[in-house]
Scaffold this active site. Structure first.
Site, PDB file in Angstrom:
ATOM      1  N   PHE A  95      39.860  45.604  44.738  1.00  0.00           N
ATOM      2  CA  PHE A  95      38.724  44.818  44.293  1.00  0.00           C
ATOM      3  C   PHE A  95      37.500  45.745  44.417  1.00  0.00           C
ATOM      4  O   PHE A  95      37.648  46.959  44.338  1.00  0.00           O
ATOM      5  CB  PHE A  95      38.664  43.497  45.087  1.00  0.00           C
ATOM      6  N   TYR A 123      38.768  50.133  30.577  1.00  0.00           N
ATOM      7  CA  TYR A 123      39.034  50.658  31.918  1.00  0.00           C
ATOM      8  C   TYR A 123      40.225  49.918  32.547  1.00  0.00           C
ATOM      9  O   TYR A 123      41.171  50.528  33.055  1.00  0.00           O
ATOM     10  CB  TYR A 123      37.786  50.508  32.805  1.00  0.00           C
ATOM     11  N   ARG A 174      32.679  38.593  42.887  1.00  0.00           N
ATOM     12  CA  ARG A 174      33.574  39.710  43.207  1.00  0.00           C
ATOM     13  C   ARG A 174      33.881  39.711  44.707  1.00  0.00           C
ATOM     14  O   ARG A 174      33.180  39.087  45.498  1.00  0.00           O
ATOM     15  CB  ARG A 174      32.917  41.067  42.854  1.00  0.00           C
ATOM     16  N   ARG A 183      27.075  41.979  30.664  1.00  0.00           N
ATOM     17  CA  ARG A 183      27.555  43.336  30.398  1.00  0.00           C
ATOM     18  C   ARG A 183      28.959  43.221  29.792  1.00  0.00           C
ATOM     19  O   ARG A 183      29.812  42.526  30.353  1.00  0.00           O
ATOM     20  CB  ARG A 183      27.601  44.103  31.725  1.00  0.00           C
ATOM     21  N   ALA A 197      39.798  59.360  38.434  1.00  0.00           N
ATOM     22  CA  ALA A 197      39.720  58.560  37.202  1.00  0.00           C
ATOM     23  C   ALA A 197      38.268  58.335  36.828  1.00  0.00           C
ATOM     24  O   ALA A 197      37.380  58.444  37.678  1.00  0.00           O
ATOM     25  CB  ALA A 197      40.385  57.196  37.398  1.00  0.00           C
ATOM     26  N   SER A 229      43.611  48.709  39.949  1.00  0.00           N
ATOM     27  CA  SER A 229      42.379  47.911  40.029  1.00  0.00           C
ATOM     28  C   SER A 229      42.642  46.441  39.763  1.00  0.00           C
ATOM     29  O   SER A 229      43.535  46.081  38.983  1.00  0.00           O
ATOM     30  CB  SER A 229      41.409  48.439  38.972  1.00  0.00           C
ATOM     31  N   ASP A 254      41.235  70.340  37.127  1.00  0.00           N
ATOM     32  CA  ASP A 254      41.446  69.037  36.516  1.00  0.00           C
ATOM     33  C   ASP A 254      42.851  68.543  36.848  1.00  0.00           C
ATOM     34  O   ASP A 254      43.809  69.322  36.807  1.00  0.00           O
ATOM     35  CB  ASP A 254      41.293  69.191  35.007  1.00  0.00           C
ATOM     36  N   LYS A 256      44.195  51.341  33.626  1.00  0.00           N
ATOM     37  CA  LYS A 256      44.875  51.182  34.919  1.00  0.00           C
ATOM     38  C   LYS A 256      46.198  50.432  34.746  1.00  0.00           C
ATOM     39  O   LYS A 256      47.201  50.778  35.369  1.00  0.00           O
ATOM     40  CB  LYS A 256      43.956  50.443  35.905  1.00  0.00           C
ATOM     41  N   ILE A 295      35.756  57.382  46.893  1.00  0.00           N
ATOM     42  CA  ILE A 295      36.899  56.833  47.627  1.00  0.00           C
ATOM     43  C   ILE A 295      37.840  57.956  48.064  1.00  0.00           C
ATOM     44  O   ILE A 295      38.330  57.968  49.200  1.00  0.00           O
ATOM     45  CB  ILE A 295      37.627  55.772  46.768  1.00  0.00           C
ATOM     46  N   HIS A 331      26.968  50.621  40.088  1.00  0.00           N
ATOM     47  CA  HIS A 331      27.570  49.577  40.916  1.00  0.00           C
ATOM     48  C   HIS A 331      26.502  48.712  41.590  1.00  0.00           C
ATOM     49  O   HIS A 331      25.464  49.221  42.025  1.00  0.00           O
ATOM     50  CB  HIS A 331      28.482  50.204  41.979  1.00  0.00           C
ATOM     51  N   LEU A 332      26.826  47.448  41.697  1.00  0.00           N
ATOM     52  CA  LEU A 332      25.833  46.467  42.132  1.00  0.00           C
ATOM     53  C   LEU A 332      25.187  46.806  43.478  1.00  0.00           C
ATOM     54  O   LEU A 332      23.954  46.820  43.587  1.00  0.00           O
ATOM     55  CB  LEU A 332      26.501  45.081  42.201  1.00  0.00           C
TER      56      LEU A 332
HETATM   57  N1  UFG Z   1      25.920  43.898  38.148  1.00  0.00           N
HETATM   58  C1  UFG Z   1      24.650  43.431  37.896  1.00  0.00           C
HETATM   59  N2  UFG Z   1      23.638  44.336  37.865  1.00  0.00           N
HETATM   60  C2  UFG Z   1      23.816  45.674  38.096  1.00  0.00           C
HETATM   61  C3  UFG Z   1      25.119  46.129  38.365  1.00  0.00           C
HETATM   62  C4  UFG Z   1      26.158  45.211  38.369  1.00  0.00           C
HETATM   63  O1  UFG Z   1      24.444  42.241  37.680  1.00  0.00           O
HETATM   64  O2  UFG Z   1      22.835  46.441  38.042  1.00  0.00           O
HETATM   65  C5  UFG Z   1      27.035  42.933  38.215  1.00  0.00           C
HETATM   66  C6  UFG Z   1      28.119  43.222  37.191  1.00  0.00           C
HETATM   67  O3  UFG Z   1      27.814  42.630  35.957  1.00  0.00           O
HETATM   68  C7  UFG Z   1      29.340  42.611  37.889  1.00  0.00           C
HETATM   69  C8  UFG Z   1      29.049  42.801  39.384  1.00  0.00           C
HETATM   70  O4  UFG Z   1      27.662  43.062  39.477  1.00  0.00           O
HETATM   71  O5  UFG Z   1      29.394  41.250  37.628  1.00  0.00           O
HETATM   72  C9  UFG Z   1      29.809  43.971  39.981  1.00  0.00           C
HETATM   73  O6  UFG Z   1      29.592  45.097  39.142  1.00  0.00           O
HETATM   74  P1  UFG Z   1      29.948  46.572  39.596  1.00  0.00           P
HETATM   75  O7  UFG Z   1      29.483  47.476  38.482  1.00  0.00           O
HETATM   76  O8  UFG Z   1      29.429  46.834  40.957  1.00  0.00           O
HETATM   77  O9  UFG Z   1      31.525  46.560  39.708  1.00  0.00           O
HETATM   78  P2  UFG Z   1      32.628  46.146  38.635  1.00  0.00           P
HETATM   79  O10 UFG Z   1      33.176  44.830  39.092  1.00  0.00           O
HETATM   80  O11 UFG Z   1      32.166  46.249  37.250  1.00  0.00           O
HETATM   81  O12 UFG Z   1      33.657  47.327  38.781  1.00  0.00           O
HETATM   82  C10 UFG Z   1      34.046  47.796  40.031  1.00  0.00           C
HETATM   83  C11 UFG Z   1      34.585  49.212  39.919  1.00  0.00           C
HETATM   84  C12 UFG Z   1      35.870  49.216  39.173  1.00  0.00           C
HETATM   85  C13 UFG Z   1      36.815  48.193  39.739  1.00  0.00           C
HETATM   86  C14 UFG Z   1      36.149  46.858  39.714  1.00  0.00           C
HETATM   87  C15 UFG Z   1      36.986  45.740  40.222  1.00  0.00           C
HETATM   88  O13 UFG Z   1      33.656  50.046  39.248  1.00  0.00           O
HETATM   89  O14 UFG Z   1      36.428  50.501  39.280  1.00  0.00           O
HETATM   90  O15 UFG Z   1      34.998  46.930  40.524  1.00  0.00           O
HETATM   91  O16 UFG Z   1      36.255  44.539  39.976  1.00  0.00           O
HETATM   92  F1  UFG Z   1      37.934  48.140  39.029  1.00  0.00           F
END
Ligand code: UFG
Length: 350
Positions: A187, A154, A239, A299, A82, A128, A58, A158, A12, A207-208
Site C-alpha cells: 500500500f 503503473y 489510502r 488525478r 521501477a 503494488s 540498469d 505490476k 524503499i 507523493h501526498l
Molecule cells: N494527492 C493529493 N495531492 C497531492 C498528492 C497526492 O491529493 O499533491 C492524493 C492522490 O490523488 C491520492 C493520494 O493523495 O489520492 C495518495 O497519492 P500518492 O501520490 O501519495 O500515492 P499513490 O496512491 O498515487 O501511489 C503510491 C505509490 C505507488 C503505489 C500506490 C499504492 O506511488 O507506487 O501508492 O496506492 F502503488
C-alpha cells in the site's frame, strides 16, 4: 543470505539494503541512479565495507545482472527498481511498460542465465495494491484474493510482471529446479529509518505526505487535493500508509520463511485507511503549520479507496505493523525532510 537489491539506491530499496545488512546478510545494490541517489550507497558502503557493494547499472542489462550474481555468489533477488508514479504512468504509458516490464524481463533473463543456467533461489517482487484498482463491493479492506483490475498503466505493469514471474516459477518447477517467488503488494509507503540516515527524496516529488510536508516547511506556497467529490466520507481518496521500516520487515520475514517451490503474494499495509484530508490534518498537527490547501480536479489513474486486510500476512508470516498511528508515520517523514531540506544534497551544502 546473499542478496541482489534492484533499485537499491531508491527510497524503499535503500531502506531494504540497510535492514538486510543490519541482519547480517551480504548485499549488492544495483541501480542506474535515474531516480536513486548515490549518497545512501556511499553511506552504506562506509558502514559495511565488506558486506555491501553498489553497482551503477540498469537492471535491464542482462549481462551485468548475470555477472553480478555470479561474481558475488548471490542467491536471492529483491526487485524494487521501477518507475512508480501513478499519474506519470497515465501520461507516459509506453515508458512505464518498457521500463517496468521489458527491463524486468531482461532482469529475469539475467537471473535465469546465472550459475550455468541454474538461476537464483529466491525472488521477492515489489508489487503494488495499485494492481487491485477499485476493488468490488465487499472487498475493502482488500484481501489478496481480491480481483486485480488496475486503474493505471503503473498498476498494469505490476500486475503483468506478477504473471510473468508466476510463469517463470512454473518453468523452474518443471525443470526440477524450483524457485521461491514472493509478490509483496504494498500500500502507500512513508516515513524514514529511525537512525535518521535514510529518507524519502524524490524528484519530482508527487507523493501526498512529502508534498504536504514541503508545504508545511515553506518549500511550496500551497498544495492541492486531487478530487474532493469521491464517494468517501469526506470526498477525498483513502489510502493505507505503511511505515517503510515495517514494509522492509515484511520482506525480511518473507525471505526467511519461504521454501523453494513456494509462490505466494502478500499485501503489506497496516489495515487502516486515511483520507487525503486526514493526512493533511496529521501533517498540520505534526508540523504545527496551517499551510494553504486548494481543491483541484481528480488525478487520472487514482483509485478511490484502498486499504489492506492484513489477515494473510499476519497468519502466514507473523507480520504486523509496529507503527500504526498516522502521526507517528508522518513525524518520521517530517523529521528527515526537516533535517534535509534539499534531500540528500543537503549534506553537500551544509
Ligand atoms: N494527492 C493529493 N495531492 C497531492 C498528492 C497526492 O491529493 O499533491 C492524493 C492522490 O490523488 C491520492 C493520494 O493523495 O489520492 C495518495 O497519492 P500518492 O501520490 O501519495 O500515492 P499513490 O496512491 O498515487 O501511489 C503510491 C505509490 C505507488 C503505489 C500506490 C499504492 O506511488 O507506487 O501508492 O496506492 F502503488
Amino acid at each position: 543470505m546473499r542478496i541482489l537489491v534492484t533499485g537499491g539506491a531508491g527510497y524503499i530499496g535503500s531502506h531494504a539494503c540497510q535492514r538486510l545488512l543490519k541482519d547480517g546478510h551480504r548485499v549488492v545494490a544495483l541501480d542506474n541512479l535515474f531516480r536513486g541517489h548515490r549518497e545512501p550507497m556511499d553511506m552504506l558502503k562506509s558502514a559495511h565495507q565488506t558486506e555491501f557493494d553498489f553497482i551503477e547499472a540498469d537492471l535491464g542489462n542482462q549481462d551485468i545482472v548475470t555477472k553480478t550474481l555470479e561474481t558475488h555468489d548471490l542467491d536471492t533477488v529483491m526487485h524494487f527498481g521501477a518507475l512508480a508514479y501513478v499519474g506519470e504512468s497515465v501520461e507516459n504509458p509506453l515508458w512505464y511498460y518498457r521500463n517496468n516490464i521489458s527491463s524486468g524481463i531482461s532482469l529475469l533473463d539475467g537471473c535465469d542465465a546465472a550459475f550455468g543456467g541454474s538461476g537464483i533461489k529466491r525472488f521477492i517482487f515489489s508489487s503494488s495494491c495499485a494492481t487491485y484498482g477499485d476493488p468490488p463491493e465487499g472487498m475493502i479492506p482488500v484481501p489478496e484474493h481480491c480481483p486485480q483490475s488496475p486503474t493505471s498503466p503503473y498498476g498494469f505493469t505490476k500486475l503483468h510482471f506478477e504473471h510473468i514471474l508466476k510463469d517463470y516459477a512454473i518453468k523452474r518447477a518443471m525443470q526440477d529446479n524450483p524457485i521461491a517467488l514472493t509478490m509483496m503488494r504494498y500500500f502507500n509507503v512513508a516515513g524514514s529509518d529511525r537512525t535518521g540516515m535514510l529518507g524519502e527524496d524524490h524528484t519530482p516529488e508527487t507523493h501526498l505526505i512529502p508534498v504536504a510536508i514541503d508545504a508545511a516547511l515553506g518549500k511550496r506556497d500551497s498544495m492541492s487535493i486531487f478530487g474532493t467529490d469521491y464517494p468517501t466520507p469526506d470526498g477525498t481518496n483513502i489510502r493505507d500508509y505503511v511505515h517503510v521500516e515495517d514494509l522492509i520487515s515484511a520482506h525480511a520475514l518473507a525471505m526467511d520463511s519461504t521454501q523453494l517451490g513456494d509462490v505466494d503474494a502478500f499485501n503489506v499495509g497496516i489495515g487502516k485507511g486515511y483520507s487525503v484530508r486526514e493526512i493533511l490534518d496529521s501533517v498540520k498537527r505534526v508540523s504545527g503549520v496551517d499551510f494553504a490547501v486548494h481543491d483541484a480536479p481528480k488525478r487520472a489513474g487514482d483509485a478511490i479507496a484502498l486499504y489492506n486486510d492484513p489477515t494473510k500476512i499476519k497468519s502466514k508470516l507473523g507480520w504486523e505493523a509496529q507503527i500504526t498511528e498516522i502521526d507517528e508515520v508522518v513525524s518520521s517523514a517530517f523529521n528527515w525532510l526537516k533535517a534535509h531540506p534539499n534531500g540528500y544534497a543537503s549534506k553537500q551544502h551544509a
